[in-house]
Design a protein around this motif. Structure first.
Motif, PDB file in Angstrom:
ATOM      1  N   SER A  43       0.839  -1.202   0.000  1.00 43.36           N
ATOM      2  CA  SER A  43       0.000   0.000   0.000  1.00 43.36           C
ATOM      3  C   SER A  43       0.872   1.250   0.000  1.00 43.36           C
ATOM      4  O   SER A  43       1.931   1.273   0.623  1.00 43.36           O
ATOM      5  N   ARG A  45      -0.935   4.175   0.661  1.00 45.23           N
ATOM      6  CA  ARG A  45      -1.979   5.103   1.138  1.00 45.23           C
ATOM      7  C   ARG A  45      -1.539   5.957   2.331  1.00 45.23           C
ATOM      8  O   ARG A  45      -2.231   6.909   2.674  1.00 45.23           O
ATOM      9  N   CYS A  65       7.012   1.702  -0.567  1.00 37.96           N
ATOM     10  CA  CYS A  65       6.091   0.604  -0.301  1.00 37.96           C
ATOM     11  C   CYS A  65       6.934  -0.662  -0.304  1.00 37.96           C
ATOM     12  O   CYS A  65       8.082  -0.659  -0.770  1.00 37.96           O
ATOM     13  N   GLN A  86       2.115   7.416  -6.035  1.00 36.96           N
ATOM     14  CA  GLN A  86       0.668   7.206  -5.911  1.00 36.96           C
ATOM     15  C   GLN A  86       0.072   6.487  -7.131  1.00 36.96           C
ATOM     16  O   GLN A  86      -1.002   5.899  -7.045  1.00 36.96           O
ATOM     17  N   GLN A  89      -0.957   2.694  -6.673  1.00 38.82           N
ATOM     18  CA  GLN A  89      -2.068   2.151  -5.887  1.00 38.82           C
ATOM     19  C   GLN A  89      -3.144   1.432  -6.715  1.00 38.82           C
ATOM     20  O   GLN A  89      -3.539   0.323  -6.365  1.00 38.82           O
ATOM     21  N   ASP A  93      -4.118  -2.436  -6.153  1.00 37.36           N
ATOM     22  CA  ASP A  93      -5.510  -2.853  -5.891  1.00 37.36           C
ATOM     23  C   ASP A  93      -5.944  -3.955  -6.863  1.00 37.36           C
ATOM     24  O   ASP A  93      -6.649  -4.891  -6.481  1.00 37.36           O
TER      25      ASP A  93
END
Ligand SMILES: [Zn+2]
Ligand SMILES: [Zn+2]
Length: 230
Positions: A43, A45, A65, A86, A89, A93
Motif C-alpha cells: 500500500s 496510502r 512501499c 501514488q 495504488q 488494488d
C-alpha cells in the motif's frame, strides 16, 4: 547522508499503532537521520501524510512501499516523487487477492492524516502475496517511475534467496538490501555475477516499532542517490 529506507507505519498490520507519521518523522529526526522512507506492505496510502509531516519537520523522504510478489518475495519500491508513487495504488488494488483483514488477529491497518488522526481503515489484509510475479512487480515500479530494491535478501522468510534460491542474473532490480556488511560479502560470494561496484547496497531497519528505527549508522553516497533518484 544517513538514511533508513525501510520502515512500517501503522497502516501495516504488523507494525505498532504508535508508528504514526509524526512519530516516525520526529523519531528519525531525533536519531539524526537525513533521508527516510516508509514502506508499508502492499500500500502507498500512508504516503500523502508522510509527505506533509516530513516537509513540516524538515526531513528528506523517498516515497515507498514493500510489495510482495506471487513468489512471496519482498521488494521495496522507492520513489523521488509522491505523484509517481501514488500511481502504484490502482495497480496494487488490481493485484490484491481480496482477503479481509482481521484486526484482532493481524492488527489494525490505519490510514492517517498529517495530524496523526485516523482518516481511514484498510479493510483488505495487506500482508499477502500479490497476483503479480517478481518480474511484473519490478516492471510496474519502473513504469510508475520508481526504483526496486530487493528487500532483506538473506532472510529466511520473504526474501529472494529463500523463495527463489538465488538472485537471478537478469533480474532488473536497482538495489539490494542486506542486514549487515557480512551479509553483503556473503551475497557477493554466492552470486559471482553481481558486481559490487555497480550495485547500490542498503542496510535498513525494517522497523515495526519506533525504537527500532535506525541509528545514524548507514551512509548513502550522494552519487548513489543521484544514480537512482536524480
Ligand atoms: Zn519484508
Ligand atoms: Zn518490511
Amino acid at each position: 547522508m544517513f538514511y533508513d529506507l525501510h520502515m512500517h507505519s501503522c497502516l501495516s498490520p504488523c507494525a505498532d499503532d504508535e508508528m504514526t507519521p509524526n512519530n516516525i518523522c520526529n523519531m528519525a529526526l531525533i536519531k539524526g537521520l537525513e533521508l527516510i522512507a516508509v514502506t508499508d506492505h502492499n500500500s502507498v496510502r500512508q504516503q500523502p501524510a508522510i509527505d506533509k509531516v516530513a516537509k513540516a519537520v524538515g526531513i528528506r523522504v523517498l516515497y515507498g512501499c514493500e510489495l510482495e510478489s506471487s513468489e512471496a518475495v519482498h521488494c521495496l519500491g522507492l520513489f523521488a516523487r509522491l505523484e509517481d508513487n501514488q500511481k502504484l495504488q490502482p495497480w496494487i488494488d488490481s493485484q490484491m487477492p481480496g482477503i479481509p483483514n482481521k484486526p484482532d488477529y493481524y492488527g489494525k491497518q490505519q490510514i492517517m492524516n498529517e495530524f496523526d488522526q485516523e482518516i481511514g481503515i484498510e479493510d483488505q489484509l495487506l500482508i499477502v502475496s500479490l497476483n503479480a510475479s517478481l518480474d511484473e512487480v519490478i516492471d510496474e515500479i519502473h513504469r510508475c517511475g520508481g526504483k526496486a530494491v530487493l528487500a532483506h535478501v538473506l532472510d529466511r522468510k520473504n526474501s529472494i534467496t529463500h523463495e527463489l534460491g538465488f538472485i537471478p542474473e537478469d533480474l532488473k532490480y536497482d538495489g539490494i538490501e542486506v542486514k549487515s556488511e557480512e551479509q553483503r560479502q556473503l551475497v557477493l560470494k554466492l552470486h559471482p555475477w553481481i558486481k559490487d561496484e555497480e550495485t547500490v547496497w542498503f542496510i535498513d531497519s525494517d522497523a515495526h516499532r519506533l525504537t527500532d528505527i535506525s541509528e545514524p549508522d548507514h551512509w548513502l553516497r550522494d552519487s548513489d542517490f543521484r544514480k537512482l533518484w536524480g
